[in-house]
Design an enzyme around this catalytic site. Sequence first.
Site, PDB file in Angstrom:
ATOM      1  N   LYS A  92     -12.276   4.309  -4.049  1.00  0.00           N
ATOM      2  CA  LYS A  92     -11.064   4.301  -3.219  1.00  0.00           C
ATOM      3  C   LYS A  92     -10.027   5.263  -3.802  1.00  0.00           C
ATOM      4  O   LYS A  92      -9.377   6.000  -3.077  1.00  0.00           O
ATOM      5  CB  LYS A  92     -10.500   2.869  -3.128  1.00  0.00           C
ATOM      6  N   GLN A 106      -8.465  -6.182  -4.613  1.00  0.00           N
ATOM      7  CA  GLN A 106      -9.931  -6.178  -4.539  1.00  0.00           C
ATOM      8  C   GLN A 106     -10.490  -7.597  -4.683  1.00  0.00           C
ATOM      9  O   GLN A 106     -10.185  -8.294  -5.641  1.00  0.00           O
ATOM     10  CB  GLN A 106     -10.482  -5.251  -5.648  1.00  0.00           C
ATOM     11  N   ASP A 157      -5.972  -3.966   4.367  1.00  0.00           N
ATOM     12  CA  ASP A 157      -7.291  -4.592   4.552  1.00  0.00           C
ATOM     13  C   ASP A 157      -7.317  -5.442   5.826  1.00  0.00           C
ATOM     14  O   ASP A 157      -8.380  -5.869   6.278  1.00  0.00           O
ATOM     15  CB  ASP A 157      -7.607  -5.511   3.355  1.00  0.00           C
TER      16      ASP A 157
END
Length: 283
Positions: A51, A95, A118
């Site tokens: 990322k 994460q 997200d």
Amino acid sequence: MKIIDGKLISAAVKERVAKSVEQLKEQGVTVGLAVIIVGEDPASKVYVKNKKKACEALGIISEEYALPENTTQKELLDLIHELNNKKSINGILCQLPLPHHLDEKIIINSISPQKDVDAFHPYNVGRIMIGDYDFVPCTPAGIMEMLAYENIEVEGKRCVVIGRSNIVGKPMGMLLLHKNGTVTVCHSKTKDLKDICLQADILVAAVGRPKFVTQDMVREGAVVIDVGIHRTPNGLCGDVDFENVSKKVSVITPVPGGVGPMTIAMLMQNTLTAAKRQNNIDG
Ligand code: NAP
């Protein structure tokens, strides 16, 4: 039979994002993503590294917060609070999975919905439900991008999604529904799964079981999207028995090189969208 090239399509998305990031810079607006990782999970570390690399390639500022395994819930919430208020950060990603002593639900809910790239926050989940959204979880968003790129019409099609996770299956079903597909979402308690799959014009496999979808489960000429990622002694494979299923269908995504590369590209897209919204820029 066509094999969809996820690398090619993700490169096109990234190019589009990089151009917009550049245009924003000319207007004095920067785009920034904060990625938080807690603990030492090796797979998570690889995802975070990728990322970061993608951000750098696209001109997006990336800040990595690597916290030790024993980080307390308060410490993590304090960091998220700080990032929620940090002007140069437009997107925040924590994460998953988190170590067991941390409450995933509380952590997700603490991220500002405007920075929730997200799209896991209940506010954004609700907006997806009513079809009025800025962010969509990156994997289903990537799949919709692939279908659009390949001019695969969803309207009126029978769409079957195997899997009902909050990250993939459920939002996938909603996005197909918003495109006027007729959607069935299957799960571990579904009866007659094979018969349902055999009706699918578009079949999305997000089961988390290697080569779960076999040739006898797919209709001749169907479109098959494979979300699964499994490491095996012979390399990566998906939730679909690619070798045999590909002989029967009209379009299929491979593993690797299919849905996987799209996920990071869509994260970049969501971060760009966040920056635009926060600066009242349309598009
Ligand atoms: P998950 O949370 O484990 O969900 C799996 C789903 O499959 C559940 O809804 C489960 O049903 C269903 N299922 C399990 N066994 C089944 C069976 N025998 N018959 C029918 N349904 C069954 O997994 P996920 O997070 O959605 O991920 C799915 C896969 O995609 C994994 O391989 C993951 O690694 C991969 N993935 C890839 C990407 C990417 O970027 N390519 C991104 C995310 C995930 P229940 O709800 O009834 O338990």
